[in-house]
Design a protein around this motif. Sequence first.
Motif, mmCIF file in Angstrom:
data_model
loop_
_atom_site.group_PDB
_atom_site.id
_atom_site.type_symbol
_atom_site.label_atom_id
_atom_site.label_comp_id
_atom_site.label_asym_id
_atom_site.label_seq_id
_atom_site.Cartn_x
_atom_site.Cartn_y
_atom_site.Cartn_z
ATOM 1 N N LEU A 7 0.798 -1.140 0.052
ATOM 2 C CA LEU A 7 0.262 -0.218 0.100
ATOM 3 C C LEU A 7 0.738 1.225 -0.013
ATOM 4 O O LEU A 7 0.336 2.415 -0.635
ATOM 5 C CB LEU A 7 -0.913 0.018 1.212
ATOM 6 N N LYS A 8 1.962 1.041 0.796
ATOM 7 C CA LYS A 8 3.012 2.211 0.697
ATOM 8 C C LYS A 8 3.736 2.754 -0.738
ATOM 9 O O LYS A 8 3.549 3.772 -1.098
ATOM 10 C CB LYS A 8 3.882 2.175 1.866
ATOM 11 N N GLU A 9 3.947 1.357 -1.210
ATOM 12 C CA GLU A 9 4.610 1.779 -2.549
ATOM 13 C C GLU A 9 3.775 2.196 -3.667
ATOM 14 O O GLU A 9 4.030 2.965 -4.377
ATOM 15 C CB GLU A 9 5.290 0.040 -2.769
ATOM 16 N N ARG A 10 2.442 1.735 -3.503
ATOM 17 C CA ARG A 10 1.536 2.206 -4.572
ATOM 18 C C ARG A 10 1.023 3.465 -4.096
ATOM 19 O O ARG A 10 0.206 4.015 -4.837
ATOM 20 C CB ARG A 10 0.572 1.229 -4.626
ATOM 21 N N GLY A 11 1.335 4.215 -3.076
ATOM 22 C CA GLY A 11 0.877 5.669 -2.642
ATOM 23 C C GLY A 11 -0.287 5.763 -2.076
ATOM 24 O O GLY A 11 -0.808 6.807 -2.137
ATOM 25 N N PHE A 12 -0.920 4.582 -1.483
ATOM 26 C CA PHE A 12 -2.184 4.758 -0.771
ATOM 27 C C PHE A 12 -1.926 5.543 0.686
ATOM 28 O O PHE A 12 -3.017 6.246 0.984
ATOM 29 C CB PHE A 12 -2.787 3.372 -0.331
ATOM 30 N N ILE A 13 -1.198 5.145 1.208
ATOM 31 C CA ILE A 13 -1.027 5.611 2.659
ATOM 32 C C ILE A 13 -0.694 7.084 3.078
ATOM 33 O O ILE A 13 0.136 7.412 2.398
ATOM 34 C CB ILE A 13 -0.068 4.611 3.592
ATOM 35 N N LYS A 14 -1.384 7.670 3.754
ATOM 36 C CA LYS A 14 -1.442 9.230 4.070
ATOM 37 C C LYS A 14 -0.837 9.197 5.256
ATOM 38 O O LYS A 14 0.197 9.744 5.793
ATOM 39 C CB LYS A 14 -2.400 9.748 3.783
ATOM 40 N N GLN A 15 -1.850 8.916 6.468
ATOM 41 C CA GLN A 15 -1.327 9.082 8.015
ATOM 42 C C GLN A 15 -1.619 7.851 8.782
ATOM 43 O O GLN A 15 -2.667 6.887 8.109
ATOM 44 C CB GLN A 15 -2.218 10.055 8.569
ATOM 45 N N GLY A 190 -10.480 8.109 3.797
ATOM 46 C CA GLY A 190 -9.727 8.916 3.199
ATOM 47 C C GLY A 190 -9.164 9.856 4.171
ATOM 48 O O GLY A 190 -9.406 9.942 5.413
ATOM 49 N N ASP A 191 -8.161 10.817 3.709
ATOM 50 C CA ASP A 191 -7.413 11.574 4.764
ATOM 51 C C ASP A 191 -8.359 12.712 5.308
ATOM 52 O O ASP A 191 -8.267 13.079 6.432
ATOM 53 C CB ASP A 191 -6.198 12.383 3.924
ATOM 54 N N ASP A 192 -9.408 12.906 4.842
ATOM 55 C CA ASP A 192 -10.395 13.875 5.240
ATOM 56 C C ASP A 192 -11.248 13.364 6.547
ATOM 57 O O ASP A 192 -11.819 14.018 7.290
ATOM 58 C CB ASP A 192 -11.450 14.424 4.392
ATOM 59 N N SER A 211 -6.284 -2.098 22.226
ATOM 60 C CA SER A 211 -5.517 -1.409 21.252
ATOM 61 C C SER A 211 -6.449 -1.492 19.974
ATOM 62 O O SER A 211 -7.013 -2.338 19.486
ATOM 63 C CB SER A 211 -3.917 -1.931 20.976
ATOM 64 N N ALA A 212 -6.406 -0.296 19.470
ATOM 65 C CA ALA A 212 -7.139 -0.196 18.035
ATOM 66 C C ALA A 212 -6.299 0.823 17.095
ATOM 67 O O ALA A 212 -5.517 1.773 17.660
ATOM 68 C CB ALA A 212 -8.711 0.383 18.318
ATOM 69 N N TYR A 213 -6.271 0.596 15.932
ATOM 70 C CA TYR A 213 -5.600 1.670 15.196
ATOM 71 C C TYR A 213 -6.317 2.234 13.894
ATOM 72 O O TYR A 213 -7.261 1.944 13.566
ATOM 73 C CB TYR A 213 -4.416 0.729 14.401
ATOM 74 N N GLY A 214 -5.927 3.390 13.295
ATOM 75 C CA GLY A 214 -6.212 3.943 12.151
ATOM 76 C C GLY A 214 -5.225 4.195 11.321
ATOM 77 O O GLY A 214 -4.103 4.466 11.385
ATOM 78 N N MET A 215 -5.730 4.465 9.797
ATOM 79 C CA MET A 215 -4.916 4.774 8.659
ATOM 80 C C MET A 215 -5.762 5.167 7.813
ATOM 81 O O MET A 215 -6.831 4.741 7.490
ATOM 82 C CB MET A 215 -4.169 3.649 8.378
ATOM 83 N N THR A 216 -5.096 6.346 7.317
ATOM 84 C CA THR A 216 -5.729 7.334 6.249
ATOM 85 C C THR A 216 -5.159 7.045 4.777
ATOM 86 O O THR A 216 -3.862 6.969 4.691
ATOM 87 C CB THR A 216 -6.036 8.427 6.489
ATOM 88 N N PHE A 217 -5.887 7.245 3.691
ATOM 89 C CA PHE A 217 -5.254 7.144 2.354
ATOM 90 C C PHE A 217 -5.586 8.567 1.613
ATOM 91 O O PHE A 217 -6.234 9.531 2.083
ATOM 92 C CB PHE A 217 -6.322 6.274 1.609
#
Length: 407
Positions: A7-15, A190-192, A211-217
Motif C-alpha cells: 500500500l505504501k509503495e503504491r501511494g495509498f497511505i497518508k497517515q 480517506g485523509d479527510d 488497542s485499536a488503530y487507524g490509517m488514512t489514504f
Amino acid sequence: MNVFDTLKERGFIKQTTHEDEIRDLLGKESVTFYIGFDATADSLHVGHFLQLMAMAHLQRAGHRPIALLGGGTTMVGDPTGKTDMRKMLTVEDIQHNAECFKGQMKRFLDFSDDKAIMENNANWLMNLEYIPFLREVGRHFSVNRMLTAECFKSRMEKGLSFLEFNYMIMQAYDFVELHKRYGCKLQLGGDDQWSNIIAGADLIRRVEGDSAYGMTFTLLTNSEGKKMGKTESGAVWLDAEKFSPYEFYQYWRNVADADVKNCLSLLTFIEMDEVERLASLEGSEINKAKEVLAYEVTKIVHGEEEAKKAQEAAKALFGKGAMAGSIPCTEIAKADIADGMDILTLLTTTSLAASRSEARRLVQQGGVSINDEKIKEIEFKITEDNFEDDSLMIRKGKKVYHQVKIG
C-alpha cells in the motif's frame, strides 16, 4: 511482501496512528478492518473506488474487510469538507442507496465464507437511548478538543449544527461496536476522515481497554492537487446507468500525462515494475499507457466484456471515425427533424448542454462539431441530410462524443 509495504509503495497511505505497530500486525495475523460508506447517493463514485481497491489489496493478503454502510450516520450527515449542512435524506432514500452500494461492492470484494462482512450502522445507532449513550460514550469526548478537529473548525464561521456535531461521536461508536462484534482492530478511510478515525481508536482504548488503530489514504487528486472524478456533467459514478462504460473508459484515457503513474498505482493491480515502465513512456507513446489504464480500470469496475467494447468503440471512433455502439447515444423521432432541429435544441436534448444559453456559448466558442464539421452558427439546423444510416456524431470540445440516431 507485507501488504502495508504494498500500500505504501503504491501511494495509498497518508497517515497512521502507529505505523510500526500496524505494519507488524498486518504481517503476523489476519486483521479485521473496516471502512464506512455513507449512503448519500444511489451509486458509489471514483473516490469510493480508491478505498475499495485498498480493501481488495488487504483482502488478497488474507485480511478481512468490513464494508460498513452508513444507514445511521447518513441520517445526520458528515460535515467534513462541506461549507453547508448536507441535504437531509429520508429513511427510504438512505435504504435504497445502501442497497445500491451493496450490489456494487460485491464486484470488488469476496463476501463468501466470511471472507468479508457487510454491515449497516443503522443496526445499532437507530436504537440508542439518548441519556445512556451520553453517559456511557459522550463523557469520553472533550468539546474543546473536538472543536480543533479540521472537520469542525472549517465550519465554525458559517455555523455548525448540533446535529452534525454528533457525527464524530457516532463514527467513533461504530468502531467500538465493530470491535465488540467482529474483533475489528483497524479503521481506514480517506485523509479527510483523520479526526473521526483517531476519535474511534481512542474511544476503544478508553471504553474497552484494547488497542485499536487507524490509517488514512491519500485522496485521488491530479498533479495540480485538484480532486479527480468530476466531469462537466458531474461525478464519475461506478453505476453504468449513471455513467456509461464508454464514458468511464474515455475519462481515464484522457487523464493528463503527469497523472498516469498515480492512477495506474492506485486504481489497478498492475505490478509496480510495469507501472514504472508505462509511466516512463514519453511523447505520443504515453497514450499507450493511458489505454492500458483505461482498459484495466474499466475492466475492474464494469467487467472485461464492457472494457473490450469501450476499447473497440474508442479505436473505431479515433481510428476510422466510425459510429461505434458503446458511445453514449440519444434517439430522436424522424418527425422532430422534419422541419429541421436547431443545434441548441439538439445539444440540450442530448444533455451535452444544461441550457440553451450554455449551448449558445459552446457553439459561439467553436466547441461543437457534427460529423467532424465545426458548427459556426447558432441558427444551424439539423435535418435528415445530416444523418448517415440514420446516425450522426456530435463532438463537444476535443474529447466528448455523443451519437444521435433516428428512432
